[in-house]
Design a protein around this motif. Structure first.
Motif, PDB file in Angstrom:
ATOM      1  N   SER A 438      52.809 -79.823 -17.380  1.00  0.00           N
ATOM      2  CA  SER A 438      52.343 -79.624 -18.754  1.00  0.00           C
ATOM      3  C   SER A 438      52.350 -80.950 -19.502  1.00  0.00           C
ATOM      4  CB  SER A 438      53.232 -78.609 -19.478  1.00  0.00           C
ATOM      5  OG  SER A 438      54.562 -79.083 -19.556  1.00  0.00           O
ATOM      6  N   TRP A 494      46.249 -76.813 -17.436  1.00  0.00           N
ATOM      7  CA  TRP A 494      46.764 -76.442 -18.755  1.00  0.00           C
ATOM      8  C   TRP A 494      45.624 -76.521 -19.764  1.00  0.00           C
ATOM      9  CZ3 TRP A 494      51.535 -74.490 -19.778  1.00  0.00           C
ATOM     10  CH2 TRP A 494      52.504 -74.604 -18.777  1.00  0.00           C
ATOM     11  N   GLU A 497      49.055 -75.528 -24.836  1.00  0.00           N
ATOM     12  CA  GLU A 497      50.487 -75.542 -24.558  1.00  0.00           C
ATOM     13  C   GLU A 497      51.000 -74.176 -24.120  1.00  0.00           C
ATOM     14  OE1 GLU A 497      52.587 -76.438 -28.171  1.00  0.00           O
ATOM     15  OE2 GLU A 497      51.898 -74.613 -29.171  1.00  0.00           O
ATOM     16  N   LEU A 500      47.165 -71.259 -19.341  1.00  0.00           N
ATOM     17  CA  LEU A 500      46.552 -71.920 -18.195  1.00  0.00           C
ATOM     18  C   LEU A 500      45.139 -71.389 -18.001  1.00  0.00           C
ATOM     19  CD1 LEU A 500      49.536 -71.468 -15.720  1.00  0.00           C
ATOM     20  CD2 LEU A 500      48.878 -73.624 -16.808  1.00  0.00           C
TER      21      LEU A 500
END
Length: 576
Positions: A438, A494, A497, A500
């Motif tokens: 991430s 990603w 945040e 996905l």
């Protein structure tokens, strides 16, 4: 890149008091109050009405009525739902231990004096609000022991803790709320999505912050909220939007430094001034109970870190095009300046780049990870393996890869060749398909397949050394399963945040598509892709989803359609 979670001109009222508490330290009595940015708040859905048990109802009717009343119990503290229970069952039942989200109405049948309910499971929520999507075809069987009461009416005498709610009712009564923790260096806010009842979402979000992150995330984040031995009182905002959070007296510790108070302030700002709660709160006051009443706790603004939320790349996507690394965000591929050509490599593929654009790597075939030095110097071998996973570059400059045939280890390497093994026991004996760290550097998403061919997406925290280099040591204990409704995964990235983008297939469909899998939430279809689609790049939410096919045609999702942007593309990727 997203902006900071706070305005520097304002600060939440935080800090710690002492003189009125343990009679030892002076209490600061001044300090600014932060104000959030008001925004329209969604209108709440109508509160469902619960019906009492019907006279002379059958056992199945009592259980069906209990299910309906339990849905309304989210709003009435389950008062009516308890009318369907015997006195002993009422005393023992904990409705908040778990919530089962049903994809259809439960099927009820009799087994002696017991009602059996078969639930077609869409997902479940634990007592902390952590959602787990169910795998295709998941069912839960519940048994309800029945007994006649003194009025000869059937009541439920034995049942499991928790409630069952239809998915439509769940969506109408619960919302995903990001509760923010922080990266250990206090640079970026890290969300953990909790599904909370709409009418108590604000209060429960604050309590979730003080309770701390879920076990799967805890090893990779920081939390400034102190452990408390007594309840935190959270007053709902009035017409002025002011929320007061009252801590118990034992929360005060002289050792709780100004810096930690500032860190807690930053977390509260991120949680209450962004996401689903934004607009409900104009300011927050933190107090500590004392013998003289609540004592305000101010904090100095310079002690509050500016936590970024949802950092996004400012450039990209990039790809291999005609023997060079190129920016393919426009109609024409633009070669990246100062990078060497890759025409002398046998099979250049899957480039990766750091967020600041200073570190570039790619695979040569499947056995060699190659560094592309700035200034046009010749490519250098960083790592060799048997069958390497496409790389991902984290914000500390570590390049992540690993063997696709996993023995429970990943590998992280620096541009100078420093290599560290990253312990990942959850991946042992699995075939890895795709991996992405991430952008906050605290989490990693990995798609893999077990020996029986079942696909799984794990999201785990990253344990790092406590230094500026951020050396990865291991994946945290446990992991969150994401995208459980997907039956096959080709690639992931990603998108935000909290979500996905996934190229794969879902239960009941053999057609490949791009899905959005929320970390701690549901999986939704974005758009079906053309036959021959083999790769994915994603960032910036719905504005940055690209796919590429076997002919090298790159397409961007605009609305509900794929628009061709350029051709000759191999393995597009955004920084990260």
């Amino acid at each position: 890149m997203a902006g900071p979670t706070r305005a520097r001109s304002a600060a939440l009222v935080l800090g710690l008091a002492a003189a009125a508490l343990a009679g030892c330290v002076a209490i600061p009595t001044s300090g600014p109050i932060a104000t959030g940015s008001p925004a329209p708040v969604d209108e709440s859905p109508p509160i469902p009405l619960a019906a009492l048990p019907q006279q002379d109802d059958t056992p199945e009717g009592i259980v069906a009525g209990f299910f309906s009343a339990a849905r309304a119990g989210v709003f009435d503290d389950f008062d009516v739902a308890r009318e369907f229970l015997t006195r002993n069952a009422d005393a023992a039942w904990d409705p908040r231990e778990r919530l089962l989200v049903a994809a259809s109405d439960p099927e009820l049948s009799m087994d002696g004096d017991m009602v059996v309910a078969v639930v077609d499971l869409a997902g479940s929520v634990d007592s902390e609000g952590v959602f787990q999507e169910a795998a295709p075809g998941s069912e839960v069987t519940l048994s309800f022991g029945m007994q006649r009461n003194h009025a000869n009416q059937w009541r439920i005498a034995d049942l499991q803790n928790g409630i069952v709610i239809r998915d439509s009712a769940f969506d109408a009564s619960f919302s995903p709320v990001p509760v923010y923790f922080a990266t250990p260096d206090w640079q970026i806010a890290v969300p953990e999505v909790r599904w909370l009842p709409d009418q108590s979402a604000l209060r429960r979000a604050v309590l979730a912050l003080f309770d701390g992150p879920a076990p799967w995330l805890a090893d990779g984040v920081a939390n400034a909220a102190p452990p408390l031995g007594a309840p935190v009182e959270v007053a709902d905002p009035g017409a002025d939007g002011v929320v007061t959070i009252d801590l118990p007296a034992e929360a005060f510790q002289e050792s709780w430094a100004d810096e930690q108070r500032g860190h807690l302030q930053a977390q509260l700002e991120a949680t209450l001034f962004t996401g689903r709660l934004r607009g409900a709160v104009s300011s927050v006051g933190l107090t500590v109970a004392s013998s003289n009443g609540p004592v305000p706790l101010p904090v100095q603004p310079d002690e509050v870190p500016t936590l970024l939320t949802d950092p996004q790349p400012r450039s990209g996507p990039y790809a291999v095009v005609d023997g060079v690394i190129a920016d393919v965000s426009g109609e024409l591929a633009e070669p990246v300046a100062d990078l060497p050509a890759v025409t002398d490599l046998a099979a250049p593929n899957h480039p990766a780049v750091s967020a600041d654009g200073t570190l570039w790597v790619l695979l040569d075939g499947t056995r060699r990870l190659v560094l592309l030095p700035a200034g046009g110097a010749e490519p250098e071998t960083l790592l060799e393996g048997a069958d390497l996973l496409p790389p991902s570059v984290d914000r500390f400059g570590w390049v992540w890869t690993g063997e696709k045939d996993s023995a429970g280890l990943l590998t992280a390497v620096l541009p100078d060749g420093t290599t560290v093994p990253v312990n990942a026991p959850l991946l042992a004996d699995r075939q890895l398909r795709s991996m992405r760290v991430s952008r906050d550097g605290a989490r990693i998403a990995i798609a893999s397949v077990d020996a029986d061919g079942r696909s799984t997406i794990h999201v785990a925290s990253i344990v790092r050394a406590a230094d500026e280099a951020g050396e990865p040591r291991a994946l945290g204990d446990g992991a969150l399963t994401v995208g459980a409704s997907l039956t096959d995964v080709t690639e992931l990235a990603w998108s935000t945040e909290q979500a996905l983008a996934v190229l794969g297939t879902a239960a009941g469909s053999e057609q490949r598509a791009v899905y959005l899998a929320t970390v701690g939430g549901r999986t939704t279809l974005q758009q079906v892709v053309a036959e021959g689609t083999v790769g994915l790049a994603a960032a910036r939410g719905n504005d940055g989803i690209y796919v590429v096919d076997t002919d090298g045609v790159l397409r961007l999702l605009r609305g509900s359609s794929w628009v061709e942007t350029t051709s000759g593309v191999v393995d597009p990727v955004f920084p990260g």
